[in-house]
Design a protein around this motif. Structure first.
Motif, PDB file in Angstrom:
ATOM      1  N   THR A 162      -4.910  30.747 -58.223  1.00 45.57           N
ATOM      2  CA  THR A 162      -3.768  30.196 -57.488  1.00 45.57           C
ATOM      3  C   THR A 162      -3.685  28.682 -57.642  1.00 45.57           C
ATOM      4  O   THR A 162      -2.615  28.130 -57.937  1.00 45.57           O
ATOM      5  CB  THR A 162      -3.873  30.555 -55.998  1.00 45.57           C
ATOM      6  OG1 THR A 162      -3.922  31.969 -55.859  1.00 45.57           O
ATOM      7  CG2 THR A 162      -2.681  30.016 -55.229  1.00 45.57           C
ATOM      8  N   ASP A 205      -0.899  38.090 -54.310  1.00 49.48           N
ATOM      9  CA  ASP A 205      -0.644  38.349 -52.890  1.00 49.48           C
ATOM     10  C   ASP A 205       0.802  37.991 -52.577  1.00 49.48           C
ATOM     11  O   ASP A 205       1.266  36.898 -52.942  1.00 49.48           O
ATOM     12  CB  ASP A 205      -1.593  37.534 -52.007  1.00 49.48           C
ATOM     13  CG  ASP A 205      -1.618  38.027 -50.574  1.00 49.48           C
ATOM     14  OD1 ASP A 205      -0.569  37.963 -49.904  1.00 49.48           O
ATOM     15  OD2 ASP A 205      -2.682  38.494 -50.129  1.00 49.48           O
ATOM     16  N   ALA A 206       1.485  38.877 -51.881  1.00 54.48           N
ATOM     17  CA  ALA A 206       2.893  38.659 -51.572  1.00 54.48           C
ATOM     18  C   ALA A 206       3.107  37.416 -50.714  1.00 54.48           C
ATOM     19  O   ALA A 206       4.178  36.793 -50.761  1.00 54.48           O
ATOM     20  CB  ALA A 206       3.467  39.883 -50.859  1.00 54.48           C
ATOM     21  N   LEU A 207       2.090  37.024 -49.944  1.00 59.23           N
ATOM     22  CA  LEU A 207       2.228  35.841 -49.095  1.00 59.23           C
ATOM     23  C   LEU A 207       2.355  34.550 -49.904  1.00 59.23           C
ATOM     24  O   LEU A 207       2.808  33.528 -49.380  1.00 59.23           O
ATOM     25  CB  LEU A 207       1.039  35.740 -48.141  1.00 59.23           C
ATOM     26  CG  LEU A 207       0.947  36.805 -47.045  1.00 59.23           C
ATOM     27  CD1 LEU A 207      -0.339  36.643 -46.246  1.00 59.23           C
ATOM     28  CD2 LEU A 207       2.163  36.740 -46.123  1.00 59.23           C
ATOM     29  N   LEU A 208       1.925  34.592 -51.165  1.00 58.30           N
ATOM     30  CA  LEU A 208       2.028  33.409 -52.009  1.00 58.30           C
ATOM     31  C   LEU A 208       3.439  33.198 -52.552  1.00 58.30           C
ATOM     32  O   LEU A 208       3.776  32.101 -53.006  1.00 58.30           O
ATOM     33  CB  LEU A 208       1.057  33.508 -53.188  1.00 58.30           C
ATOM     34  CG  LEU A 208      -0.434  33.579 -52.866  1.00 58.30           C
ATOM     35  CD1 LEU A 208      -1.232  33.850 -54.139  1.00 58.30           C
ATOM     36  CD2 LEU A 208      -0.910  32.290 -52.207  1.00 58.30           C
ATOM     37  N   PRO A 210       6.637  32.930 -51.295  1.00 54.69           N
ATOM     38  CA  PRO A 210       7.562  31.888 -50.830  1.00 54.69           C
ATOM     39  C   PRO A 210       7.211  30.483 -51.324  1.00 54.69           C
ATOM     40  O   PRO A 210       8.101  29.727 -51.716  1.00 54.69           O
ATOM     41  CB  PRO A 210       7.440  31.987 -49.296  1.00 54.69           C
ATOM     42  CG  PRO A 210       7.010  33.386 -49.037  1.00 54.69           C
ATOM     43  CD  PRO A 210       6.100  33.740 -50.183  1.00 54.69           C
ATOM     44  N   VAL A 246      -1.191  28.290 -47.308  1.00 52.70           N
ATOM     45  CA  VAL A 246      -0.923  29.674 -47.700  1.00 52.70           C
ATOM     46  C   VAL A 246      -2.123  30.297 -48.398  1.00 52.70           C
ATOM     47  O   VAL A 246      -2.382  31.506 -48.249  1.00 52.70           O
ATOM     48  CB  VAL A 246       0.357  29.740 -48.566  1.00 52.70           C
ATOM     49  CG1 VAL A 246       0.100  29.265 -49.994  1.00 52.70           C
ATOM     50  CG2 VAL A 246       0.900  31.161 -48.587  1.00 52.70           C
ATOM     51  N   ILE A 249      -4.510  31.397 -45.726  1.00 55.60           N
ATOM     52  CA  ILE A 249      -3.997  32.563 -44.998  1.00 55.60           C
ATOM     53  C   ILE A 249      -4.071  33.826 -45.847  1.00 55.60           C
ATOM     54  O   ILE A 249      -4.503  34.889 -45.387  1.00 55.60           O
ATOM     55  CB  ILE A 249      -2.548  32.319 -44.529  1.00 55.60           C
ATOM     56  CG1 ILE A 249      -2.512  31.215 -43.473  1.00 55.60           C
ATOM     57  CG2 ILE A 249      -1.924  33.600 -43.980  1.00 55.60           C
ATOM     58  CD1 ILE A 249      -1.109  30.793 -43.080  1.00 55.60           C
ATOM     59  N   ALA A 250      -3.645  33.696 -47.117  1.00 56.55           N
ATOM     60  CA  ALA A 250      -3.506  34.892 -47.968  1.00 56.55           C
ATOM     61  C   ALA A 250      -4.811  35.336 -48.588  1.00 56.55           C
ATOM     62  O   ALA A 250      -5.041  36.530 -48.780  1.00 56.55           O
ATOM     63  CB  ALA A 250      -2.466  34.599 -49.071  1.00 56.55           C
TER      64      ALA A 250
END
Length: 251
Positions: A162, A205-208, A210, A246, A249-250
């Motif tokens: 990431t 991860d879908a949270l990344l 946005p 993020v 969190i993710a």
């Protein structure tokens, strides 16, 4: 007369400070982001503190070492090399003595530093490949942090990918804003990389999604606007903080 002397002292002090501080303000986010993420993910251990000192002092040492190589005038930077060398050595030795496993990464860092040396010697330190070698060094710090915590490397692989995506994208984007402004090839490279980064981030991860979508919009829209370097830097500080939050969190 007294006023002139008083005024001269702060000016001289600022000049001395500038001699020991590189004018590379954007580098600090790249240096600190992987460290903060890594420590947060694996949990703090006492050797992480000397690691931070060695990491920052080592960056400053390398900056002036590359300047000495580039200019072929090592004596000009002797004070900085001595000061940061004396600062880096004991801190790095403390980390190695506490966790010898970190030495497994030494050959990789040596190879990447060799790339930096080569570009410094040829006076092409702004080349894209040179910047990418520096990004790789920063992101690899995650594995050093994990090794100190005696955690398996797999624990930080998603964060490594990431941050690598973010920092490589930032290198491309910042070039389109400053040194390669108006260069259509760099614009396509930047936007194309951000598209690929968005796809990889969605897979991780879908949270990344946005945040990486926002980074893509930034890369596509802002090069058409004439922003000052200070404005570009301020935007990147915000982006770095968003990525930090993020990722924690993710991942």
């Amino acid at each position: 007369m007294a006023t002139a002397v008083t005024t001269a002292r702060p000016v001289n002090r600022r000049r001395r400070i500038r001699r020991f501080m590189p004018p590379q303000h954007g580098a600090w986010a790249m240096l600190l982001l992987p460290y903060v993420v890594g420590v947060a993910l694996v949990g703090p251990r006492w050797p992480h503190l000397p690691l931070l000192g060695a990491w920052l002092a080592g960056y400053l040492l390398s900056y002036y070492a590359f300047q000495a190589i580039k200019t072929r005038r090592p004596r000009r930077f002797a004070d900085q090399l001595l000061a940061y060398g004396l600062g880096t050595a004991p801190l790095a030795a403390t980390v190695v003595l506490a966790r010898p496993a970190v030495l497994w990464y030494a050959p990789i860092y040596a190879a990447l530093l060799a790339v930096n040396v080569g570009y410094a010697w040829s006076r092409r330190e702004r080349a894209l490949l040179n910047d990418l070698a520096s990004v790789a060094q920063s992101c690899l710090l995650l594995f050093i942090v994990a090794a100190i915590a005696e955690m398996p490397p797999a624990r930080v692989v998603p964060a490594f990918v990431t941050l690598l995506l973010y920092l490589v994208g930032t290198v491309c984007y910042v070039k389109t804003m400053i040194r390669e402004r108006g260069n259509a090839r760099y614009n396509r490279l930047s936007v194309g990389f951000h598209l690929a980064a968005l796809a990889v981030a969605a897979w991780l991860d879908a949270l990344l999604v946005p945040v990486f979508l926002l980074l893509l919009i930034r890369a596509g829209v802002l090069p058409a606007r004439r922003l000052r370097p200070a404005q570009v830097g301020a935007i990147e500080i915000v982006c770095s903080l968003l990525v930090l939050v993020v990722v924690l969190i993710a991942l």
